[in-house]
Design a protein around this motif. Sequence first.
Motif, PDB file in Angstrom:
ATOM      1  N   CYS A  61      -4.305   6.655  -9.820  1.00 15.72           N
ATOM      2  CA  CYS A  61      -3.658   7.678  -9.006  1.00 15.72           C
ATOM      3  C   CYS A  61      -2.712   8.475  -9.891  1.00 15.72           C
ATOM      4  CB  CYS A  61      -2.899   7.012  -7.849  1.00 15.72           C
ATOM      5  SG  CYS A  61      -2.098   8.210  -6.758  1.00 15.72           S
ATOM      6  N   THR A  84      -2.201   5.599  -0.666  1.00 15.21           N
ATOM      7  CA  THR A  84      -3.417   5.592   0.165  1.00 15.21           C
ATOM      8  C   THR A  84      -4.398   6.575  -0.443  1.00 15.21           C
ATOM      9  OG1 THR A  84      -1.943   5.388   2.050  1.00 15.21           O
ATOM     10  CG2 THR A  84      -4.270   5.807   2.522  1.00 15.21           C
ATOM     11  N   TRP A  85      -5.665   6.180  -0.447  1.00 14.63           N
ATOM     12  CA  TRP A  85      -6.703   7.058  -0.981  1.00 14.63           C
ATOM     13  C   TRP A  85      -7.524   7.651   0.152  1.00 14.63           C
ATOM     14  CZ3 TRP A  85      -7.967   8.762  -5.849  1.00 14.63           C
ATOM     15  CH2 TRP A  85      -7.280   8.168  -6.935  1.00 14.63           C
ATOM     16  N   ARG A  86      -7.922   8.901  -0.062  1.00 16.69           N
ATOM     17  CA  ARG A  86      -8.813   9.552   0.904  1.00 16.69           C
ATOM     18  C   ARG A  86      -9.942  10.215   0.144  1.00 16.69           C
ATOM     19  NH1 ARG A  86      -5.214  13.089   5.154  1.00 16.69           N
ATOM     20  NH2 ARG A  86      -4.772  11.406   6.614  1.00 16.69           N
ATOM     21  N   GLN A 128      -5.579  14.352  -7.365  1.00 14.28           N
ATOM     22  CA  GLN A 128      -6.904  14.657  -6.800  1.00 14.28           C
ATOM     23  C   GLN A 128      -7.958  14.565  -7.894  1.00 14.28           C
ATOM     24  OE1 GLN A 128      -7.384  17.807  -3.577  1.00 14.28           O
ATOM     25  NE2 GLN A 128      -5.739  18.603  -4.820  1.00 14.28           N
ATOM     26  N   ASP A 155      -9.914   8.549   5.307  1.00 17.10           N
ATOM     27  CA  ASP A 155      -9.217   7.416   4.679  1.00 17.10           C
ATOM     28  C   ASP A 155     -10.190   6.418   4.097  1.00 17.10           C
ATOM     29  OD1 ASP A 155      -6.380   7.065   6.978  1.00 17.10           O
ATOM     30  OD2 ASP A 155      -6.803   8.430   5.300  1.00 17.10           O
ATOM     31  N   CYS A 212      -5.183  10.800  -3.693  1.00 10.72           N
ATOM     32  CA  CYS A 212      -4.316   9.663  -3.387  1.00 10.72           C
ATOM     33  C   CYS A 212      -2.932  10.165  -2.961  1.00 10.72           C
ATOM     34  CB  CYS A 212      -4.231   8.676  -4.557  1.00 10.72           C
ATOM     35  SG  CYS A 212      -3.236   9.215  -5.952  1.00 10.72           S
ATOM     36  N   TYR A 249     -11.642  13.124  -4.114  1.00 11.29           N
ATOM     37  CA  TYR A 249     -10.810  11.950  -3.873  1.00 11.29           C
ATOM     38  C   TYR A 249      -9.349  12.336  -4.063  1.00 11.29           C
ATOM     39  CZ  TYR A 249     -15.026   9.120  -3.987  1.00 11.29           C
ATOM     40  OH  TYR A 249     -16.260   8.585  -3.709  1.00 11.29           O
ATOM     41  N   LEU A 293      -8.939  -0.975  -3.235  1.00 10.92           N
ATOM     42  CA  LEU A 293      -7.860  -0.707  -4.183  1.00 10.92           C
ATOM     43  C   LEU A 293      -7.606  -1.876  -5.112  1.00 10.92           C
ATOM     44  CD1 LEU A 293      -5.174   1.073  -1.973  1.00 10.92           C
ATOM     45  CD2 LEU A 293      -6.856   2.073  -3.483  1.00 10.92           C
ATOM     46  N   SER A 350      -2.752   0.532  -7.338  1.00 17.57           N
ATOM     47  CA  SER A 350      -2.790   1.915  -6.861  1.00 17.57           C
ATOM     48  C   SER A 350      -4.079   2.606  -7.303  1.00 17.57           C
ATOM     49  CB  SER A 350      -1.585   2.690  -7.401  1.00 17.57           C
ATOM     50  OG  SER A 350      -1.696   2.797  -8.818  1.00 17.57           O
ATOM     51  N   GLN A 351      -4.957   1.851  -7.952  1.00 15.25           N
ATOM     52  CA  GLN A 351      -6.197   2.449  -8.470  1.00 15.25           C
ATOM     53  C   GLN A 351      -7.334   2.197  -7.505  1.00 15.25           C
ATOM     54  OE1 GLN A 351      -6.258   0.249 -12.129  1.00 15.25           O
ATOM     55  NE2 GLN A 351      -5.384   1.971 -13.271  1.00 15.25           N
ATOM     56  N   LEU A 352      -8.200   3.201  -7.405  1.00 14.50           N
ATOM     57  CA  LEU A 352      -9.378   3.085  -6.531  1.00 14.50           C
ATOM     58  C   LEU A 352     -10.550   2.596  -7.376  1.00 14.50           C
ATOM     59  CD1 LEU A 352     -10.612   3.677  -3.721  1.00 14.50           C
ATOM     60  CD2 LEU A 352     -11.239   5.921  -4.623  1.00 14.50           C
TER      61      LEU A 352
END
Lengths: 225, 374
Positions: free
Chosen positions: B46, B56-58, B100, B63, B89, B87, B69, B72-74
């Motif tokens: 992020c 939070t990731w979208r 983004q 969502d 966060c 994407y 996760l 904080s990483q997707l």
Amino acid sequence: MDLRAGDSWGMLACLCTVLWHLPAVPALNRTGDPGPGPSIQKTYDLTRYLEHQLRSLAGTYLNYLGPPFNEPDFNPPRLGAETLPRATVDLEVWRSLNDRLRLTQNYEAYSHLLCYLRGLNRQAATAELRRSLAHFCTSLQGLLGSIAGVMAALGYPLPQPLPGTEPTWTPGPAHSDFLQKMDDFWLLKELQTWLWRSAKDFNRLKKKMQPPAAAVTLHLEAHGF
Amino acid sequence: MAVPVPWACCAVLAAAAAVVYAQRHSPHETPHVQYERLGSDVTLPCGTANWDAAVTWRVNGTDLAPDLLNGSQLVLRGLELGHSGLYACFHRDSWHLRHQVLLNVGLPPREPVLSCRSNTYPKGFYCSWHLPTPTYIPNTFNVTVLHGSKIMVCEKDPALKNRCHIRYMHLFSTVKYKVSISVSNALGHNATAITFDEFTIVKPDPPENVVARPVPSNPRRLEVTWQTPSTWPDPESFPLKFFLRYRPLILDQWQHVELSDGTAHTITDAYAGKEYIIQVAAKDNEIGTWSDWSVAAHATPWTEEPRHLTTEAQAPETTASTTSSLAPPPTTKICDPGELGSGGGPSAPFFISVLVTLALAAAAAAAAASSLLI
């Protein structure tokens, strides 16, 4: 679709008869002479016959030379073989060639090529190759004669070789075996290209001669074949 | 007097500090673009956030579950094409947009397929290419043309983006042409090359405007006309020869005719009353290969209008005219079986002999067709 086989065999049958009557070409005035048209057509037909003959001859010869010469993608730089007459020409120059020049270039090219080919024949290893080459040389001689006939019919003088410029086959000094083979490769390539070009040349001449020059009848004279 | 000045000063300072804070913490205007390989795994951090930051990731506004996760990483495993998207966060509590990523899932390019053809001999030739399988991400192509050691310019086609055109400088060349193409995208690179002689790639476009017409009073003839392809620049100096094929719709076997010049031909052995399909192909007289078959023309040979029975029962003067119509017109062959049997009600034995003749003709035609076919 590949129609080559049917196309060429029909033509071969027809052209073998043409070749048989080749010595009669200069005597056309017997039939009330329609002009140089028929002899141009015969010359055109001969180039097609020779091109077909060369295809099998070149295949055999290149296999004899071995790889890489017989590989389809073989694409060497054009080094050496400087004295070979080159068929390549600028498009506009080719289009605008006058008849005399067009015929002269063809005649001179085949004279040179025939000479080189005879040299090749002297060095060919197998008897079968020599036989094929000799046969081809005879046919090529016929083509030369045919071109000479057309030039005579149109009143153009045959190009005379200048003393000293006549190509003689001498084995090059310290000419390596590979370089010799390269020269052979380029000779066959150039021969093939010239035959394609000649077909186009004679087709062009044929078109130009088509409305026959009305009141003028040309008398063909036998020029000692 | 001295009191307002320090307050104004503090206000300015506070504003400046707010601007600086905003600049340091707002995301880039444009999202970071990222390309990843289909089937691979990717971890999206992020931005500059700490690993233990609450985010939070979208994806495309939807969502994403927190089990994807890692801090904080997707983490995305086994990327599919559906994973492509925008994407983003967000700081969990403030919903402040931190980062983004525009993710594009794709593949590196496979070896391209390249081919060259001259349908405008002797003007030039064109080369076209494509990838055998899609990469799903943008690719760039680079084409180079070598004639011996000389580099030639390949001009991009104005309409098609996978084609370019080369002009011949010299004709009757013994030196081969080498066309190389390289393709690359964000995930990889590939290339291929082909070499060929000037003559081998000559292939005209098919003949145009093929029209087949019945010939009046000739029930076994069809007149076919066509035009040389408009792309062939010089049919005078570089004449084309043609190949015609035709068959009745009800049969599968084609009849073939090769024509060395002219753009017309009359078929004289058509079956009476049957609809025919006709196509023509072209080839330079000496070099190259045959074109594709032209668009098909359809035609049915001329048939005489059927006569009503009442006409025959009329007075002798009409009988005289009927008799004269039975005589074959002078232009047709005398022994052409299709000419007979026109006009009047044919008597039974006559009809049988016509049938037999037609059957024999059909057998002969089939035999001829099979010997002509290559």
